[in-house]
Design an enzyme around this catalytic site. Structure first.
Site, PDB file in Angstrom:
ATOM      1  N   CYS A   3       4.308   2.312   2.734  1.00 51.53           N
ATOM      2  CA  CYS A   3       5.046   1.132   3.195  1.00 51.53           C
ATOM      3  C   CYS A   3       6.508   1.173   2.774  1.00 51.53           C
ATOM      4  O   CYS A   3       7.236   0.193   2.966  1.00 51.53           O
ATOM      5  CB  CYS A   3       4.375  -0.154   2.713  1.00 51.53           C
ATOM      6  SG  CYS A   3       4.497  -0.425   0.937  1.00 51.53           S
TER       7      CYS A   3
ATOM      8  N   THR B  79       0.841  -1.192   0.000  1.00 54.66           N
ATOM      9  CA  THR B  79       0.000   0.000   0.000  1.00 54.66           C
ATOM     10  C   THR B  79       0.878   1.244   0.000  1.00 54.66           C
ATOM     11  O   THR B  79       2.110   1.156   0.017  1.00 54.66           O
ATOM     12  CB  THR B  79      -0.903   0.039   1.254  1.00 54.66           C
ATOM     13  OG1 THR B  79      -0.053   0.127   2.415  1.00 54.66           O
ATOM     14  CG2 THR B  79      -1.762  -1.202   1.343  1.00 54.66           C
TER      15      THR B  79
ATOM     16  N   ASP C  36      10.075   2.652 -10.573  1.00 59.90           N
ATOM     17  CA  ASP C  36       9.160   3.050  -9.507  1.00 59.90           C
ATOM     18  C   ASP C  36       7.794   3.432 -10.087  1.00 59.90           C
ATOM     19  O   ASP C  36       7.674   3.709 -11.287  1.00 59.90           O
ATOM     20  CB  ASP C  36       9.734   4.231  -8.726  1.00 59.90           C
ATOM     21  CG  ASP C  36       9.056   4.410  -7.371  1.00 59.90           C
ATOM     22  OD1 ASP C  36       8.602   3.397  -6.796  1.00 59.90           O
ATOM     23  OD2 ASP C  36       8.986   5.553  -6.882  1.00 59.90           O
ATOM     24  N   GLU C  37       6.773   3.447  -9.237  1.00 62.52           N
ATOM     25  CA  GLU C  37       5.396   3.748  -9.645  1.00 62.52           C
ATOM     26  C   GLU C  37       4.968   2.836 -10.806  1.00 62.52           C
ATOM     27  O   GLU C  37       4.272   3.253 -11.741  1.00 62.52           O
ATOM     28  CB  GLU C  37       5.246   5.225 -10.037  1.00 62.52           C
ATOM     29  CG  GLU C  37       5.709   6.218  -8.990  1.00 62.52           C
ATOM     30  CD  GLU C  37       4.854   6.228  -7.729  1.00 62.52           C
ATOM     31  OE1 GLU C  37       3.844   5.512  -7.687  1.00 62.52           O
ATOM     32  OE2 GLU C  37       5.227   6.950  -6.781  1.00 62.52           O
TER      33      GLU C  37
END
Length: 230
Positions: free
Chosen positions: A13, A10, A86-87
Site C-alpha cells: 500500500c 497492508t 519504517d517497519e
C-alpha cells in the site's frame, strides 16, 4: 506541536514509498531528521520501497533505546526535528513508548510506518502499541488489491507455494535467495484469506476440469483451524 503519527496498512500500500517522500518533503524545507528501519527486505541499514527507491537508515536493534539515543545526539549539539521510523511493526512496545516520550518531551515529530497485522491476522506488538499511543493513525489511501480485484486487507504467508497460518511471527520473505527466499507474502481480501485461496491456488482451481469458471469463488478450501487462547 510535535506529533506521533502511525501510517498503517497492508503490504503493497506504499508505506515505505511514503516514508521516503515524507523524509524528502521535510528535508527540502530545512528540517533535520533521522531515518530508522528494521528488517527491511533489502538488508540492514536501508529503507527501501518496492518501486526501487531506497536510502540509508539506522537499523533498529531490540536493545535500542530511542529516548537515550535522541537525548545523546541532542546533548552533543545535534539538531533533530523529526524521525522517520519504517517497519515499525517490528519495534518493541517499549520502543514505541520511547518514541512517544521523544515527541512529548523533546518536541520531535515521529512518523512511523508499518503493517498493522501479521499473517495470522494478529496485531504486531509494535503496531498494537502505536495504535494505543499515537496522536493519529492514518490508513494509507493507496489500496492494495487481492488477486480477485477486491481491496486486500490481510497479509498471507506462502511457504513453497502453500499458504500457512502457523509459525514464527517475524520471518522476512520476498528475498532473492537463501532459505528465506522460500517464504513469500501475498495480500488477500478477507474472503480469500479465510479460504486460503492465494493467486496460485486460484489458478490451479481455474485449470481444474472439475471446477467451472463460475464456481471458482466457491471452490472448497480446508477451513482454518480453531485455536483456543492461552
Amino acid at each position: 506541536m510535535a506529533e506521533l503519527v502511525f501510517f498503517s496498512g497492508t503490504m503493497d500500500c506504499g508505506k515505505s514509498t511514503l516514508a521516503l517522500q515524507m523524509n524528502h518533503n521535510h528535508a527540502v524545507r530545512g528540517r533535520v531528521g533521522l531515518i530508522f528501519t528494521k528488517l527491511d527486505r533489502a538488508g540492514a541499514n536501508v529503507l527501501s520501497s518496492r518501486l526501487g527507491l531506497s536510502t540509508g537508515a539506522l537499523e533498529v536493534a531490540d536493545d535500542l533505546d530511542f529516548w537515550e539515543s535522541i537525548v545523546s545526539r541532542a546533548t552533543a549539539g545535534g539538531r533533530i526535528d523529526y524521525l522517520v521510523c519504517d517497519e515499525a511493526q517490528f519495534y518493541t512496545g517499549a520502543q514505541v513508548e520511547q518514541l512517544a516520550r521523544v515527541v512529548d518531551e523533546m518536541d520531535v515529530d515521529v512518523f512511523a510506518f508499518g503493517i498493522t497485522a501479521d499473517f495470522r491476522t494478529e496485531l504486531f506488538p509494535g503496531s498494537k502499541r502505536l495504535i494505543e499511543l499515537a496522536d493519529r493513525v492514518q490508513v494509507l489511501q493507496v489500496e492494495a488489491l487481492c488477486w480477485c480485484g477486491r481491496r486486500a486487507t490481510t497479509n498471507a504467508r506462502v511457504v513453497e507455494g502453500s499458504m500457512v497460518i502457523e509459525g514464527e511471527q517475524v520471518v522476512v520473505g520476498d528475498t532473492a535467495s537463501g532459505l528465506e527466499g522460500q517464504v513469500e507474502y501475498e495480500v488477500l481480501c478477507r474472503r480469500h484469506y479465510m479460504r486460503r485461496m492465494t493467486s496460485h491456488a486460484a489458478r490451479v482451481a481455474a485449470l481444474s476440469p472439475e471446477v467451472l469458471p463460475f464456481d471458482l469463488e466457491v471452490c472448497p478450501v480446508p477451513p482454518l483451524p480453531i485455536t483456543q487462547a492461552d
